[in-house]
Design a protein around this motif. Structure first.
Motif, PDB file in Angstrom:
ATOM      1  N   LEU A 232       0.850  -1.190   0.000  1.00 61.54           N
ATOM      2  CA  LEU A 232       0.000   0.000   0.000  1.00 61.54           C
ATOM      3  C   LEU A 232       0.882   1.235   0.000  1.00 61.54           C
ATOM      4  O   LEU A 232       1.905   1.285   0.690  1.00 61.54           O
ATOM      5  CB  LEU A 232      -0.875   0.043   1.251  1.00 61.54           C
ATOM      6  N   SER A 233       0.475   2.254  -0.748  1.00 61.85           N
ATOM      7  CA  SER A 233       1.112   3.561  -0.608  1.00 61.85           C
ATOM      8  C   SER A 233       0.063   4.555  -0.135  1.00 61.85           C
ATOM      9  O   SER A 233      -1.117   4.436  -0.460  1.00 61.85           O
ATOM     10  CB  SER A 233       1.735   4.031  -1.938  1.00 61.85           C
ATOM     11  N   GLY A 234       0.501   5.497   0.679  1.00 64.04           N
ATOM     12  CA  GLY A 234      -0.421   6.505   1.197  1.00 64.04           C
ATOM     13  C   GLY A 234       0.305   7.803   1.455  1.00 64.04           C
ATOM     14  O   GLY A 234       1.542   7.834   1.526  1.00 64.04           O
ATOM     15  N   THR A 235      -0.445   8.887   1.583  1.00 61.62           N
ATOM     16  CA  THR A 235       0.163  10.188   1.831  1.00 61.62           C
ATOM     17  C   THR A 235      -0.452  10.841   3.062  1.00 61.62           C
ATOM     18  O   THR A 235      -1.555  10.511   3.483  1.00 61.62           O
ATOM     19  CB  THR A 235      -0.029  11.151   0.635  1.00 61.62           C
ATOM     20  N   PHE A 236       0.293  11.783   3.624  1.00 67.38           N
ATOM     21  CA  PHE A 236      -0.183  12.573   4.754  1.00 67.38           C
ATOM     22  C   PHE A 236      -0.657  13.955   4.323  1.00 67.38           C
ATOM     23  O   PHE A 236      -1.115  14.734   5.150  1.00 67.38           O
ATOM     24  CB  PHE A 236       0.928  12.735   5.792  1.00 67.38           C
ATOM     25  N   GLY A 237      -0.537  14.271   3.051  1.00 68.86           N
ATOM     26  CA  GLY A 237      -0.873  15.604   2.569  1.00 68.86           C
ATOM     27  C   GLY A 237      -2.324  15.774   2.177  1.00 68.86           C
ATOM     28  O   GLY A 237      -2.698  16.829   1.654  1.00 68.86           O
ATOM     29  N   LYS A 238      -3.142  14.768   2.435  1.00 65.01           N
ATOM     30  CA  LYS A 238      -4.551  14.847   2.064  1.00 65.01           C
ATOM     31  C   LYS A 238      -5.405  14.775   3.333  1.00 65.01           C
ATOM     32  O   LYS A 238      -5.449  15.733   4.084  1.00 65.01           O
ATOM     33  CB  LYS A 238      -4.847  13.773   1.028  1.00 65.01           C
ATOM     34  N   ALA A 239      -6.068  13.661   3.593  1.00 63.76           N
ATOM     35  CA  ALA A 239      -6.939  13.605   4.768  1.00 63.76           C
ATOM     36  C   ALA A 239      -6.178  13.808   6.074  1.00 63.76           C
ATOM     37  O   ALA A 239      -6.743  14.285   7.060  1.00 63.76           O
ATOM     38  CB  ALA A 239      -7.686  12.276   4.801  1.00 63.76           C
ATOM     39  N   PHE A 240      -4.885  13.471   6.104  1.00 59.83           N
ATOM     40  CA  PHE A 240      -4.095  13.635   7.323  1.00 59.83           C
ATOM     41  C   PHE A 240      -3.755  15.097   7.613  1.00 59.83           C
ATOM     42  O   PHE A 240      -3.301  15.403   8.716  1.00 59.83           O
ATOM     43  CB  PHE A 240      -2.808  12.818   7.239  1.00 59.83           C
ATOM     44  N   GLY A 241      -3.912  15.982   6.643  1.00 58.28           N
ATOM     45  CA  GLY A 241      -3.702  17.404   6.880  1.00 58.28           C
ATOM     46  C   GLY A 241      -2.268  17.800   7.143  1.00 58.28           C
ATOM     47  O   GLY A 241      -1.999  18.892   7.651  1.00 58.28           O
ATOM     48  N   SER A 242      -1.305  16.948   6.805  1.00 63.13           N
ATOM     49  CA  SER A 242       0.108  17.242   7.075  1.00 63.13           C
ATOM     50  C   SER A 242       0.891  17.184   5.767  1.00 63.13           C
ATOM     51  O   SER A 242       0.502  17.807   4.792  1.00 63.13           O
ATOM     52  CB  SER A 242       0.645  16.235   8.114  1.00 63.13           C
ATOM     53  N   GLY A 243       1.994  16.451   5.736  1.00 64.40           N
ATOM     54  CA  GLY A 243       2.795  16.308   4.532  1.00 64.40           C
ATOM     55  C   GLY A 243       3.650  15.068   4.646  1.00 64.40           C
ATOM     56  O   GLY A 243       3.912  14.562   5.747  1.00 64.40           O
ATOM     57  N   GLY A 244       4.115  14.553   3.489  1.00 65.14           N
ATOM     58  CA  GLY A 244       4.894  13.329   3.482  1.00 65.14           C
ATOM     59  C   GLY A 244       4.051  12.150   3.061  1.00 65.14           C
ATOM     60  O   GLY A 244       2.890  12.293   2.666  1.00 65.14           O
ATOM     61  N   ALA A 245       4.659  10.942   3.131  1.00 64.71           N
ATOM     62  CA  ALA A 245       3.983   9.750   2.629  1.00 64.71           C
ATOM     63  C   ALA A 245       4.575   8.508   3.273  1.00 64.71           C
ATOM     64  O   ALA A 245       5.518   8.584   4.065  1.00 64.71           O
ATOM     65  CB  ALA A 245       4.124   9.682   1.109  1.00 64.71           C
TER      66      ALA A 245
END
Length: 386
Positions: A232-245
């Motif tokens: 799985l790949s995911g990011t923190f720059g969307k629903a997480f409201g932060s940045g990175g992945a």
């Protein structure tokens, strides 16, 4: 440069005053004017759970900023690792039911690493025709042979898998898809997709960037609980409201990434304040597992109302609602008219989407005022009438 005026991209930045007044407008459930123009209600960003300005994220990032500084100062294997990195990786692995998670500075970088870990020049990659550009770049960098199946069409995928096995019986197979396509708002049947991959001996890479926090059990994505998804790949720059992945996988592949992935080893580690913000977001998601489902239900209502107003009902479920316009210039004009009504939307044009399918990409957020839909429907009606 031969790009037509209707397809030229422009950078848009909000001044601190505009951004502050916009956030105040959202919090107050209304819009306020400013010296630089009207405050725009955000129907464009990927901040699905309205967390990027949440007090818990800001406090966590500020505390980590004072403790660790702005940047990590080195790669994870040199001097860049901090306790917050290990904690975030461990908590994410537990939340997602995966053995190992590794953090990356960006989603683009994580996807490059994912494809490189699962494919090489001997591999045949069979990918959904609408996968993100970063995944295509990863395939190109790996040297693998690429074949593309019709969007979310498992019959098309199976035909290509059968053909690939016939053409190169011993070649490794990798299937790539997304769990929520960012410009379509659609999702594949992940369980059936994984079963098909298992039947043909293919690995499955699933990009969960836009689904995490919203879709699946407790917002844990559509790949949650599906062990046949290889990575799985995911990011923190969307629903997480932060940045990175991050990438999530089993222990063996996680160790291979650590030892062999240049995209992980040869880059400065994720900024500690961003990791702290993502960890705070994860804690909020765990404490509020129904947030994503509520957003999905709201999206269903918006789709129904848009269809009742004469628009083609946006496909899929979730917070991304593409309003198909068709013509590039018409789409840009409609975007401008909605801005005059105080609504920020994004006109998406080729080559990001197929020719003739320019669209307004409408995005729902958890904290949108209740009257936003009525404002949108009125603005669209007025724009078309004009």
């Amino acid at each position: 440069m031969s790009t037509s005026p209707a397809r030229r991209r422009q950078l848009r930045s909000w001044s601190p005053t505009e951004r502050r007044e916009h956030l105040q407008a959202v919090a107050a459930g209304s819009k306020h004017g400013s010296a630089t123009g009207p405050a725009l209600l955000d129907l464009a960003s990927n901040d699905y759970l309205s967390l990027c300005r949440h007090p818990c994220l800001i406090a966590a990032a500020e505390a980590q900023l004072r403790n660790s500084g702005v940047g990590a100062g080195g790669s994870r294997l040199v001097s860049g690792s901090r306790p917050v990195h290990a904690q975030l990786e461990s908590e994410l692995a537990c939340w997602l039911g995966r053995d190992r998670v590794l953090l990356f500075p960006s989603g683009f970088q994580a996807n490059l690493a994912a494809v490189s870990a699962l494919a090489n020049r001997h591999t045949t990659v069979v990918a959904d025709r609408l996968i993100h550009h970063s995944l295509l770049v990863g395939v190109q960098a790996s040297g693998a042979r690429l074949r593309r199946f019709a969007h979310n069409d498992l019959e098309s995928l199976e035909r290509l898998l059968l053909r690939s096995r016939s053409d190169r019986p011993q070649a490794p197979l990798l299937v790539i898809s997304e769990s929520l396509f960012s410009m379509e708002g659609t999702s594949p049947p992940v369980h059936d997709l994984a079963a098909l991959c298992e039947r043909h001996g293919a690995h499955l890479l699933l990009d969960e960037a836009h689904a995490l926090g919203v879709l699946g059990n407790g917002g844990r994505g559509l790949g949650f609980g599906e062990e046949r998804v290889t990575m799985l790949s995911g990011t923190f720059g969307k629903a997480f409201g932060s940045g990175g992945a991050f990438l999530a996988c089993d222990s063996e592949r996680g160790e291979k990434l650590l030892q062999e992935s240049g995209a992980f080893r040869y880059t400065t580690a994720l900024a500690p304040p961003l990791a702290a913000g993502a960890l705070a977001a994860l804690e909020l998601m765990r404490a509020n597992p129904d947030w994503g489902h509520q957003l999905v239900l709201r999206g269903d209502n918006w789709r129904d109302r848009l269809a009742e107003a004469g628009w083609a009902r946006p496909k899929g479920r979730g917070p991304i609602l593409p309003l198909i316009v068709g013509d590039d210039q018409h789409c840009l004009k409609l975007q401008h008219q909605l801005e005059l009504a105080g609504l920020l939307t994004a006109a998406i044009r080729p080559p990001t989407v197929p020719e003739g399918s320019a669209r307004l990409r409408l995005v729902l957020h958890r904290c949108l005022p209740d009257e936003t839909l009525e404002s949108l429907l009125k603005a669209l009606s007025d724009a078309l009438a004009a």
